[in-house]
Design a protein around this motif. Sequence first.
Motif, short mmCIF file in Angstrom:
data_model
loop_
_atom_site.label_atom_id
_atom_site.label_comp_id
_atom_site.label_asym_id
_atom_site.label_seq_id
_atom_site.Cartn_x
_atom_site.Cartn_y
_atom_site.Cartn_z
N ILE A 119 0.27 18.30 -6.73
CA ILE A 119 1.38 17.48 -7.03
C ILE A 119 0.99 16.14 -6.12
N VAL A 120 0.21 16.28 -5.23
CA VAL A 120 -0.01 14.89 -4.34
C VAL A 120 -0.35 13.69 -5.31
N GLU A 121 -1.53 13.88 -6.14
CA GLU A 121 -2.02 12.68 -6.95
C GLU A 121 -1.10 12.09 -7.81
N ALA A 122 -0.33 13.20 -8.65
CA ALA A 122 0.82 12.90 -9.54
C ALA A 122 1.72 11.95 -8.95
N ASN A 123 2.17 12.11 -7.61
CA ASN A 123 3.03 11.66 -6.83
C ASN A 123 2.55 10.10 -6.64
N MET A 124 1.18 9.98 -6.34
CA MET A 124 0.72 8.74 -6.00
C MET A 124 0.71 8.03 -7.24
N LYS A 125 0.38 8.45 -8.45
CA LYS A 125 0.30 7.77 -9.62
C LYS A 125 1.79 7.26 -10.13
N TYR A 126 2.65 8.36 -9.86
CA TYR A 126 4.21 7.77 -10.07
C TYR A 126 4.60 6.73 -9.19
N ARG A 127 4.04 6.80 -8.13
CA ARG A 127 4.47 5.52 -7.11
C ARG A 127 4.05 4.22 -7.71
N ARG A 128 2.52 4.37 -8.19
CA ARG A 128 1.95 3.00 -8.67
C ARG A 128 2.63 2.55 -9.77
N GLU A 129 3.14 3.59 -10.89
CA GLU A 129 3.66 3.27 -11.98
C GLU A 129 5.04 2.63 -11.64
N GLU A 130 5.76 3.14 -10.73
CA GLU A 130 7.06 2.68 -10.29
C GLU A 130 6.95 1.17 -9.85
N VAL A 131 6.13 0.86 -9.10
CA VAL A 131 5.63 -0.50 -8.44
C VAL A 131 5.44 -1.24 -9.68
N ALA A 132 4.69 -0.75 -10.48
CA ALA A 132 4.16 -1.73 -11.76
C ALA A 132 5.42 -2.12 -12.49
N ARG A 133 6.48 -1.18 -12.77
CA ARG A 133 7.64 -1.70 -13.40
C ARG A 133 8.51 -2.66 -12.84
N SER A 134 8.23 -3.01 -11.40
CA SER A 134 9.02 -3.84 -10.81
C SER A 134 8.31 -5.27 -10.81
N LEU A 135 7.34 -5.46 -11.26
CA LEU A 135 6.39 -6.54 -11.03
C LEU A 135 6.55 -7.60 -12.33
#
Length: 646
Positions: A119-135
């Motif tokens: 689940i590590v990589e999926a969490n990293m991916k989630y983080r990236r997507e979360e930031v992308a939504r705030s940009l």
Amino acid sequence: MGLLTEGSPLSWEETKDLADHVRQHGVVQFINLYKRLRDRQGDVLKWGDEVEYILVKFDHEKKVARVSLRASEVLNILQEKEVKSPQSVKSLWRPEYGAYMIEGTPGKPYGGLLAHFNIVEANMKYRREEVARSLNPGEVVMSVTSFPRLGCRDFTDPPTVPTPESGASRSLFLPDEAIFPGHPRFKTLTRNIRQRRGSKVVINLPIFKDKNTPSPFIENLRALGDDGESSKAALPNHVYMDAMGFGMGCCCLQLTFQACNINEARTLYDQLTPLCPIMLALTAASPLHRGYVTDVDCRWNVISCSVDCRTREERGEVPLKHNKFRIPKSRYDSIDSYLSPQGEKYNDVPLIYDMAIYEQLRDADIDHLLAQHIAHLFIRDSVSLFTEKVDQDDEQDTDHFENIQSTNWQTMRFKPPPPNSPIGWRVEFRPCEVQITDFENAAIVCFVVLLTRAILSYQLNFIIPISKVDENMKRAQKRDAVLQEEFYFRKDITTCVSPPAATSCCHTSDCSDVYTPMTVDQIINGKPNEFPGLIPLINSYLSGMDVDADTHCTIQQYLKLIQRRASGDLQTTASWMRQFIQSHPEYKHDSVVSERINYDLLTQIHRIQTGEISCPELLGTCLQSKTQESIPAAVQKAEAINGECC
Ligand code: ADP
Ligand code: MG
Ligand code: MG
Ligand code: MG
Ligand code: MG
């Protein structure tokens, strides 16, 4: 560092006058903490990663890429969920040094189930997507170790100009607006480090000499407003940098593990130390600095010099008069002593510390190794102090201890439990450079965590003299070190650890029997009949474990990536970047990373990180993990019944 509260920083003069106050109370706070927590037992493996990111703003019409100075605003958005419900968020966001940087960690640490590796990589991916939504449109979040044109004209969005005659850094290249504005800590550190040192910091990286690189390569720094200080500090044929931001503005990948007790934490601290240079070479990702191709592949020396607050006396340039010690290293560097009984006899580097502090720790019943470790950290002065924090309750607070501890930025960090928390003794692994994709970052993280499990299960011993680890750190940063260099490594890692010896053996000949030069490939993949290799050892450890099919597949993909990087079958990020530049039509073979090359490189990296294009040179062709957002209930149950991995 938790959610930062605002505070009022003291001036450098005030901070300097309180240096002994911070040290005295910091040591007492450590002693109190140690008395409370030395016998703490039974903590389980927990661990988590920290990934640092930069925000990049693309102008696709003009074809330029700049760092976006909006990290503070973006962080406010990212932290909203945590402020509302700190227990249930999937990610945590923290400020970093740059006004264009953020740091993300999983919402909660992972635990001892093997299924957590899935689940590590999926969490990293989630983080990236979360930031992308705030940009904003045109902005992207990227995990790139060094922004190639940091400190070049017009490298920020919005535009800013450096102020060599005023402000925190006085840099010819980096404006203070590039320092995180949301909390005074970062600017205060910048100013105090410069003032303590008595001049701007000095970073000189050898330039990569290409066929059209001017020889000698000397820049006209006067034209940028230099009053003579920089021209004197800059070496010919080097890329010169003059500010904390060049180092602390780089991104890295860190890992923290919880040990079952203080002794296991000491063992992990020591055993992972010789791995630091190896992992630095393997994760090399930063050949480009200040718009130039350099002759090194890693950020380590840049960041080490970027916060080198030692005075001329401490650096040994003039005789000691006002300062207490000659200090061989910056406060950001590789560690100087082992902490466990197995490590003791390999502590062959003379350790600098104040005997009075050491005695105070010894009188409090702290053993020699830990006492000298703490006393050595405490040779440093505080370089950032806030009015609100000056007076503390030494029974309860640990801020003065943390003040010194958290500004000793070393390859490994020995982290005591925070006061009044359920958290145990931990160790942090800090050398790695951040990689472009979540897949790579997850692979590195999982590899290191699995290695800790193999170390503990098989009682592996990697310890070599500290002086040899220092030598390896130098080698690790060289261009293409992963393939070109040999590193000192312990020959026999599987023998049971020898009993502690009272005196150091490293000045006698028998210690040199312990290690031998090896390539990263031999260390990772093994050498027939001589060295088993770290990945074969991990695989042997895993073969005894019950693991679900998806997690097994994911772990194998990760291990394969590490193996192929080590063997040279796949490129390091640094070597891939060098090749990209060499084959760019605009590259003039003059070591210059132009605006257009920078833009094309970063857009290419962005396409790779989003999966829009493949990059077989870096990742191979069919590397696809089975990572998923959460652990299926059935897997969780099965693993819990069959026993955790540690
Ligand atoms: P720092 O910046 O001081 O190194 P952070 O809090 O940013 O520390 O990150 C530390 C990492 O430790 C995170 O990945 C987090 O998930 C992880 N972590 C949190 N609690 C524990 C724990 N009890 N044991 C091990 N790791 C933990
Ligand atoms: Mg952190
Ligand atoms: Mg940090
Ligand atoms: Mg950080
Ligand atoms: Mg950290």
